[in-house]
Design a protein around this motif. Structure first.
Motif, PDB file in Angstrom:
ATOM      1  N   GLY A  10      19.673  12.403  -7.175  1.00 21.00           N
ATOM      2  CA  GLY A  10      20.078  11.912  -5.857  1.00 21.00           C
ATOM      3  C   GLY A  10      19.015  11.901  -4.787  1.00 21.00           C
ATOM      4  O   GLY A  10      19.271  11.514  -3.640  1.00 21.00           O
ATOM      5  N   ALA A  11      17.778  12.319  -5.101  1.00 20.35           N
ATOM      6  CA  ALA A  11      16.703  12.323  -4.105  1.00 20.35           C
ATOM      7  C   ALA A  11      16.362  10.895  -3.689  1.00 20.35           C
ATOM      8  O   ALA A  11      16.446   9.965  -4.492  1.00 20.35           O
ATOM      9  CB  ALA A  11      15.470  13.018  -4.663  1.00 20.35           C
ATOM     10  N   LYS A  12      15.948  10.730  -2.424  1.00 19.78           N
ATOM     11  CA  LYS A  12      15.653   9.411  -1.871  1.00 19.78           C
ATOM     12  C   LYS A  12      14.171   9.300  -1.495  1.00 19.78           C
ATOM     13  O   LYS A  12      13.582  10.253  -0.969  1.00 19.78           O
ATOM     14  CB  LYS A  12      16.504   9.142  -0.627  1.00 19.78           C
ATOM     15  CG  LYS A  12      17.994   9.184  -0.880  1.00 19.78           C
ATOM     16  CD  LYS A  12      18.455   8.080  -1.814  1.00 19.78           C
ATOM     17  CE  LYS A  12      19.956   8.124  -2.043  1.00 19.78           C
ATOM     18  NZ  LYS A  12      20.389   7.097  -3.042  1.00 19.78           N
ATOM     19  N   LEU A  13      13.579   8.139  -1.764  1.00 19.92           N
ATOM     20  CA  LEU A  13      12.205   7.873  -1.362  1.00 19.92           C
ATOM     21  C   LEU A  13      12.176   7.350   0.069  1.00 19.92           C
ATOM     22  O   LEU A  13      12.946   6.449   0.429  1.00 19.92           O
ATOM     23  CB  LEU A  13      11.561   6.855  -2.306  1.00 19.92           C
ATOM     24  CG  LEU A  13      11.070   7.410  -3.639  1.00 19.92           C
ATOM     25  CD1 LEU A  13      10.793   6.270  -4.621  1.00 19.92           C
ATOM     26  CD2 LEU A  13       9.814   8.256  -3.450  1.00 19.92           C
ATOM     27  N   LYS A  14      11.255   7.919   0.875  1.00 21.58           N
ATOM     28  CA  LYS A  14      11.134   7.504   2.261  1.00 21.58           C
ATOM     29  C   LYS A  14       9.670   7.461   2.668  1.00 21.58           C
ATOM     30  O   LYS A  14       8.822   8.086   2.039  1.00 21.58           O
ATOM     31  CB  LYS A  14      11.898   8.473   3.178  1.00 21.58           C
ATOM     32  CG  LYS A  14      13.401   8.470   2.933  1.00 21.58           C
ATOM     33  CD  LYS A  14      14.136   9.390   3.894  1.00 21.58           C
ATOM     34  CE  LYS A  14      15.653   9.302   3.668  1.00 21.58           C
ATOM     35  NZ  LYS A  14      16.397  10.197   4.585  1.00 21.58           N
ATOM     36  N   THR A  15       9.386   6.728   3.719  1.00 26.93           N
ATOM     37  CA  THR A  15       8.028   6.734   4.267  1.00 26.93           C
ATOM     38  C   THR A  15       7.799   8.065   4.991  1.00 26.93           C
ATOM     39  O   THR A  15       8.731   8.863   5.183  1.00 26.93           O
ATOM     40  CB  THR A  15       7.837   5.585   5.276  1.00 26.93           C
ATOM     41  OG1 THR A  15       8.701   5.827   6.403  1.00 26.93           O
ATOM     42  CG2 THR A  15       8.170   4.241   4.645  1.00 26.93           C
ATOM     43  N   ARG A  16       6.562   8.300   5.421  1.00 24.83           N
ATOM     44  CA  ARG A  16       6.270   9.534   6.173  1.00 24.83           C
ATOM     45  C   ARG A  16       7.083   9.598   7.463  1.00 24.83           C
ATOM     46  O   ARG A  16       7.367  10.676   7.985  1.00 24.83           O
ATOM     47  CB  ARG A  16       4.777   9.620   6.490  1.00 24.83           C
ATOM     48  CG  ARG A  16       3.918   9.972   5.289  1.00 24.83           C
ATOM     49  CD  ARG A  16       2.475  10.182   5.691  1.00 24.83           C
ATOM     50  NE  ARG A  16       2.298  11.355   6.539  1.00 24.83           N
ATOM     51  CZ  ARG A  16       1.125  11.770   7.009  1.00 24.83           C
ATOM     52  NH1 ARG A  16       0.023  11.086   6.731  1.00 24.83           N
ATOM     53  NH2 ARG A  16       1.047  12.846   7.759  1.00 24.83           N
ATOM     54  N   LYS A  17       7.484   8.419   7.956  1.00 16.99           N
ATOM     55  CA  LYS A  17       8.291   8.382   9.183  1.00 16.99           C
ATOM     56  C   LYS A  17       9.783   8.551   8.901  1.00 16.99           C
ATOM     57  O   LYS A  17      10.610   8.499   9.815  1.00 16.99           O
ATOM     58  CB  LYS A  17       8.047   7.068   9.921  1.00 16.99           C
ATOM     59  CG  LYS A  17       6.632   6.929  10.467  1.00 16.99           C
ATOM     60  CD  LYS A  17       6.448   5.610  11.192  1.00 16.99           C
ATOM     61  CE  LYS A  17       5.034   5.497  11.766  1.00 16.99           C
ATOM     62  NZ  LYS A  17       4.826   4.198  12.464  1.00 16.99           N
ATOM     63  N   GLU A  38       3.849   0.097   0.041  1.00 21.75           N
ATOM     64  CA  GLU A  38       4.156   0.814   1.285  1.00 21.75           C
ATOM     65  C   GLU A  38       2.920   1.552   1.803  1.00 21.75           C
ATOM     66  O   GLU A  38       2.655   1.563   3.017  1.00 21.75           O
ATOM     67  CB  GLU A  38       5.302   1.807   1.058  1.00 21.75           C
ATOM     68  CG  GLU A  38       6.647   1.165   0.813  1.00 21.75           C
ATOM     69  CD  GLU A  38       7.194   0.418   2.028  1.00 21.75           C
ATOM     70  OE1 GLU A  38       7.028   0.929   3.158  1.00 21.75           O
ATOM     71  OE2 GLU A  38       7.780  -0.664   1.855  1.00 21.75           O
ATOM     72  N   LEU A  39       2.163   2.162   0.900  1.00 21.33           N
ATOM     73  CA  LEU A  39       0.960   2.897   1.309  1.00 21.33           C
ATOM     74  C   LEU A  39      -0.104   1.957   1.849  1.00 21.33           C
ATOM     75  O   LEU A  39      -0.784   2.269   2.838  1.00 21.33           O
ATOM     76  CB  LEU A  39       0.411   3.702   0.129  1.00 21.33           C
ATOM     77  CG  LEU A  39       1.299   4.845  -0.376  1.00 21.33           C
ATOM     78  CD1 LEU A  39       0.659   5.532  -1.573  1.00 21.33           C
ATOM     79  CD2 LEU A  39       1.572   5.850   0.732  1.00 21.33           C
ATOM     80  N   LYS A  40      -0.256   0.791   1.219  1.00 19.95           N
ATOM     81  CA  LYS A  40      -1.236  -0.181   1.704  1.00 19.95           C
ATOM     82  C   LYS A  40      -0.840  -0.712   3.078  1.00 19.95           C
ATOM     83  O   LYS A  40      -1.690  -0.936   3.943  1.00 19.95           O
ATOM     84  CB  LYS A  40      -1.376  -1.333   0.699  1.00 19.95           C
ATOM     85  CG  LYS A  40      -2.221  -0.979  -0.526  1.00 19.95           C
ATOM     86  CD  LYS A  40      -2.391  -2.191  -1.421  1.00 19.95           C
ATOM     87  CE  LYS A  40      -3.446  -1.964  -2.486  1.00 19.95           C
ATOM     88  NZ  LYS A  40      -3.153  -0.880  -3.408  1.00 19.95           N
ATOM     89  N   ASN A  41       0.461  -0.916   3.285  1.00 21.30           N
ATOM     90  CA  ASN A  41       0.930  -1.436   4.572  1.00 21.30           C
ATOM     91  C   ASN A  41       0.822  -0.406   5.692  1.00 21.30           C
ATOM     92  O   ASN A  41       0.516  -0.737   6.840  1.00 21.30           O
ATOM     93  CB  ASN A  41       2.387  -1.903   4.458  1.00 21.30           C
ATOM     94  CG  ASN A  41       2.522  -3.178   3.636  1.00 21.30           C
ATOM     95  OD1 ASN A  41       1.551  -3.915   3.471  1.00 21.30           O
ATOM     96  ND2 ASN A  41       3.708  -3.425   3.108  1.00 21.30           N
ATOM     97  N   TYR A  84       0.502   9.144   1.362  1.00 17.64           N
ATOM     98  CA  TYR A  84       1.624   9.462   0.477  1.00 17.64           C
ATOM     99  C   TYR A  84       2.930   8.983   1.104  1.00 17.64           C
ATOM    100  O   TYR A  84       3.001   8.680   2.294  1.00 17.64           O
ATOM    101  CB  TYR A  84       1.701  10.973   0.211  1.00 17.64           C
ATOM    102  CG  TYR A  84       1.831  11.825   1.460  1.00 17.64           C
ATOM    103  CD1 TYR A  84       3.083  12.078   2.037  1.00 17.64           C
ATOM    104  CD2 TYR A  84       0.708  12.388   2.062  1.00 17.64           C
ATOM    105  CE1 TYR A  84       3.206  12.849   3.175  1.00 17.64           C
ATOM    106  CE2 TYR A  84       0.824  13.167   3.209  1.00 17.64           C
ATOM    107  CZ  TYR A  84       2.076  13.394   3.763  1.00 17.64           C
ATOM    108  OH  TYR A  84       2.192  14.161   4.899  1.00 17.64           O
ATOM    109  N   VAL A  85       3.957   8.878   0.264  1.00 15.62           N
ATOM    110  CA  VAL A  85       5.322   8.700   0.742  1.00 15.62           C
ATOM    111  C   VAL A  85       6.057  10.017   0.485  1.00 15.62           C
ATOM    112  O   VAL A  85       5.444  10.992   0.061  1.00 15.62           O
ATOM    113  CB  VAL A  85       6.031   7.519   0.045  1.00 15.62           C
ATOM    114  CG1 VAL A  85       5.357   6.204   0.389  1.00 15.62           C
ATOM    115  CG2 VAL A  85       6.106   7.726  -1.460  1.00 15.62           C
ATOM    116  N   CYS A  86       7.352  10.046   0.736  1.00 14.70           N
ATOM    117  CA  CYS A  86       8.082  11.315   0.633  1.00 14.70           C
ATOM    118  C   CYS A  86       9.343  11.175  -0.207  1.00 14.70           C
ATOM    119  O   CYS A  86       9.965  10.114  -0.270  1.00 14.70           O
ATOM    120  CB  CYS A  86       8.480  11.801   2.029  1.00 14.70           C
ATOM    121  SG  CYS A  86       7.061  12.138   3.097  1.00 14.70           S
TER     122      CYS A  86
END
Length: 521
Positions: A267-274, A301-304, A309-311
């Motif tokens: 159930g973990a979700k991927l999110k940006t640093r924000k 996402e990292l290039k943009n 890293y993402v979270c």
């Protein structure tokens, strides 16, 4: 000169399963396992997820086949996929009989997990250290089987074929036969001939060619490089699976700590640093899309954003239940100061699994007689352009069984067409500047990360090929003039792996699965 009926190079799930089976079926035969590190050190040991097997009443072979084909993006061998998946439950039963333990639920059935790309819960696991548990059970069986000898810290340098006995062979040849391998005893420094009627390459993966990888330091593609030098057929090396969620640690750590696919299944979700979710923009399955899709999404996402890293957000999950399922992941995060009940886990993609390798048939036979390959070093056709999560341990179990059945049916004493020469190190000296080896290894890894990563281009690939050619020339000069060492052999093998990945990437004319070249859009 050590002689065996069966010589196995590698001590992961593939090699150990094969060894147990042939030893039990042929108690009068000698089985020899060689491994370049401790016998417990292998990619298997670090496999967190589990074994994908159809056991759930809501599941079916057809669903598992469909999921595998979808992940493989049209390049899987359908017959192989059907074979492996249908034979899975029986192979699981056997590994349990050997002593491997898997988690059960409150009703006493298997606690089946779900991972990216799977439409049903079908992952049999032991907490988040499934590979470690399988390795433990197999090694215990090995130690109690009298006709198996295991030699740790023995490094296989090259296979013995007609190349050494008669004359140099420059092209793949259907009449080539393998008679064993030259092996460096790292404790004595001596190189010996290990001859065998059957040689099994179960040498694991290639992740260290990138440096930034979930693979252990031993994953240097030795078996594939040896097979290539012996003129065996090598296929689909361009398909490198990057695991989407390796733990990001400043300064870089190799191997990277893996945050299992099963965490997203939990159930973990991927999110940006924000803190913004993003997977909905890339695939309807969101976090449970296949690894190539999730890795490319994170890369984009990292290039943009320009972030490092993402979270992975676990803050909404039942943390006590999380601790039960993923105790080592929880402990690792806690150890670096991350409270996952309140904080996000920083993650980045890292090279994880090779979908190509030494081409084998349905019995694990390579294009060289009496040479078999099993596990990650082999190319069976199961994975196609991208591996479905937790299909690798399954593949190793099935092909160990199929190889074992073939060899005990057909094994005969083989006679080389001449005397096998001793290893010749005349004219070589002890290396006086090991920095040359370590520098070239780091340069190789930088080239592969920068030019041959998740997103590739014609310009990057051609630049990588030029750099690899220079590294190859420098390393061959070292190899010809200095005494053999594991460090030098690993460098030589990694350069070969890099070359194969780049050459087969350049030859690919369409984007599929784990392979993406922006010039092919």
């Amino acid at each position: 000169m050590p002689n065996s009926d069966f010589l196995i190079i590698g001590s992961g799930i593939a090699g150990l399963t094969f060894a147990v089976k042939v030893a039990q079926a042929c108690p009068d035969k000698k089985v020899t396992i060689i491994t370049k590190a401790d016998e417990s050190e292998s990619n298997t040991k670090y496999a967190q997820g589990g074994i994908a097997v159809v056991l759930n009443e809501n599941d079916s072979f057809d669903k598992h086949v469909e999921d595998t084909l979808r992940a493989g993006d049209g390049l899987c061998d359908l017959e192989v996929v059907n074979m492996v998946i249908k034979e899975g439950p029986e192979r699981l039963k056997e590994i349990i009989e050997i002593g491997a333990r898997f988690d059960v639920n409150y009703s006493g059935g298997f606690d089946l997990g779900k991972e990216g790309g799977h439409s049903e819960n079908r992952i049999v696991h032991h907490k988040d250290i499934t590979g470690y548990e399988i390795e433990r059970a197999l090694l215990h069986k090995i130690y109690t089987t009298s006709n198996i000898e295991i030699y740790s810290h023995h490094f296989a340098i090259d296979l013995i074929t007609e190349h050494q006995i008669k004359k140099k062979v420059t092209e793949p040849n259907p009449d080539l036969t393998c008679y064993g391998a030259y092996v460096l005893n790292q404790k004595t420094g001596k190189i010996e001939k290990y001859t065998a009627n059957i040689t099994m390459l179960a040498s694991g993966g290639t992740g260290q060619v990138y440096g930034h990888t979930t693979n252990p330091l031993i994953a240097t593609g030795d078996g594939i490089a040896m097979a290539y030098r012996a003129k065996a057929k090598i296929k689909d090396m361009e398909f490198i699976q990057f695991h989407p969620t390796a733990l990001y640690e400043p300064g870089g750590v190799s191997p990277s700590f893996l945050i299992s696919e099963a965490v997203r299944g939990f159930g973990a979700k991927l999110k940006t640093r924000k803190g913004k979710a993003f997977m909905h923009k890339y695939d309807e399955r969101k976090e449970l899309a296949s690894r190539d899709i999730v890795s490319k999404a994170i890369d984009n996402e990292l290039k943009n954003s320009g972030d490092d890293y993402v979270c992975l957000d676990c803050t909404h999950l039942d943390i006590e239940l999380f601790k039960q399922h993923f105790p080592n992941i929880y402990k690792k995060c806690q150890g670096i100061g991350i409270d996952i009940s309140k904080e996000l886990i920083p993650v980045v993609p890292a090279s994880h699994y090779l979908c190509g390798g030494i081409s084998v048939n349905e019995h694990g036979q390579t294009s060289i007689k009496n040479l078999f390959a099993c596990g990650e070093c082999s190319h069976t056709g199961l994975h196609g352009a991208n591996r479905l999560a937790s299909n690798s341990l399954l593949e190793a179990l099935v092909y160990a069984e199929r190889s074992y059945k073939k060899v005990i049916k057909d094994i005969v004493d083989i006679v080389p067409p001449g005397e096998i020469p001793e290893w010749n190190e005349e004219g070589t000296t002890e290396p006086d500047e090991l920095v040359l080896i370590t520098h070239n290894r780091m340069e190789l890894q930088a080239v592969m990360r920068d030019y041959v990563g998740i997103v590739r281009s014609d310009k990057r690939l051609n630049r990588a090929l030029k750099r690899l050619h220079l590294l190859y020339k420098e390393t061959e000069e070292l190899y010809d003039t200095t005494k053999v060492s594991p460090q030098l052999c690993e460098l030589r093998n990694l350069i070969t792996i890099g070359y194969l990945i780049v050459k087969q990437s350049i030859a690919r004319t369409e984007n599929k699965g784990a392979y993406y070249n922006k010039n092919l859009d």
